[in-house]
Enzyme design. Structure first.
Site: not given
Ligand code: UDP
Length: 313
Positions: A14-15, A39, A60, A103, A106, A109, A149, A190
């Site tokens: 991503g950006f 994205t 993902d 996730n 996790g 941890k 969001y 945006r």
């Protein structure tokens, strides 16, 4: 700084994620990069793929993953982040903010890693307090279009702090305000990419509402500086990172024209529902705890971003 430490970055293509990968590779770290390209784009990290210290896994993070080997830091940056994206990807946005953060926590941890959550000024909603301090609880509409969001990030903050409390983990939360720079998607909806795209292509600039709403724009290099300072500090946060120079969207349109060196028409379009009327970070905490403040003035940052878009669109 040369390090043999390993950093896991989710949302790495991503950006912001890709700029973080650059920083860590540039400082000698090993980077394990995860992205599912919802994205993000391979173009943002293609230049790193030949580097032996960089490894990419298409995944993902809303789904569990077992990762072998040592990881010292987990930076959780996976999420659609533009209002248009999270409207179109509402369930993915909630899943990555909720299940994805679970996730990623996790993994941190299991590895004994320091965890950093990318949170957002959206946790303040349409703020009734101005500027926004970290102590402000916000004014979010949970069932409005931005709720997917905002609430996912609020959940992610609460979950991160629960992991700190229950599992005694070292966690950090950064609340990121409007950030711009090279590698934003030209079509992400945006205001910065929209205005730059419009001016470069001789189209009118689209101002939503009356354009009196305000935002405070931070150049991506300043943001990365703040995030890395937070990561290596003793602070947990949440801590605001953003540029406190506030502009109305009308003023911003003028600045874009001035930077371009030409005029454009302006068309007024309807204001999206629940569009925050004002937004400016109070960054006293970041100044005090991290010795951080932004350095790049908006004119310079917009010039750099425009040059990048000229060569990459
Ligand atoms: N905006 C605008 N024209 C555009 C895109 C956005 O006037 O073409 C406005 C939008 O309504 C908001 C501000 O610019 O008030 C910033 O919008 P953006 O989507 O960049 O992010 P936000 O800060 O709302 O998350």
């Amino acid at each position: 700084m040369v390090s043999n430490k390993t950093v896991l970055v989710t949302g790495a293509a991503g950006f912001i994620g890709s700029h973080l990968c650059d920083w860590f590779i540039g400082h000698g770290f090993k980077v394990l990069a995860l992205d599912n390209f919802v994205t993000g784009s391979m173009d943002n990290i293609a230049h790193l793929t030949k580097n032996k210290k960089f490894k990419f896994i298409k995944h993902d993070i809303s789904k569990p993953i077992l990762i072998p080997g040592k990881i010292n830091y987990v930076l959780n940056f996976a999420s659609p982040a533009s209002p248009v994206d999270y409207l179109n990807l509402s369930i993915q946005t909630m899943k990555v903010g909720g299940l994805g953060t679970h996730n990623a926590l996790g993994i941190a941890k299991a590895k004994g890693a320091i965890f950093l959550l990318a949170s957002t000024s959206e946790v303040y909603g349409d703020p009734l307090e101005h500027p926004q301090k970290e102590t402000y609880w916000g004014n979010v509409n949970p069932i409005g279009p931005r709720g997917v969001y905002d609430e996912a990030k609020r959940f992610a903050e609460a979950l991160t702090l629960a992991y700190k409390k229950v599992h005694k983990m070292d966690v950090k939360i950064v609340r990121i305000f409007n950030t711009y720079g090279p590698r934003m998607r030209l079509k992400d909806g945006r205001v910065v990419p929209n205005f730059i795209d419009q001016i470069l292509h001789g189209k009118p600039l689209t101002i939503y509402g009356d354009g009196k709403q305000t935002r405070s724009f931070c150049y991506v290099d300043d943001l990365v500086d703040g995030i890395t300072k937070l990561l290596f500090s003793k602070a947990t946060g949440p801590i605001n990172i953003g540029n406190p120079c506030e502009f109305s969207i009308r003023e911003f349109a003028k600045l874009v024209m001035k930077t371009y060196g030409g005029k454009a028409k302006i068309v007024y379009e309807p204001l999206p529902k629940d569009d925050p009327k004002q937004r400016r970070p109070d960054i006293s905490l970041a100044r005090k705890e991290l010795g951080w403040g932004p350095k790049v003035p908006l004119e310079n940052g917009i010039k750099l971003t425009m040059d990048w878009f000229k060569n990459n669109s």
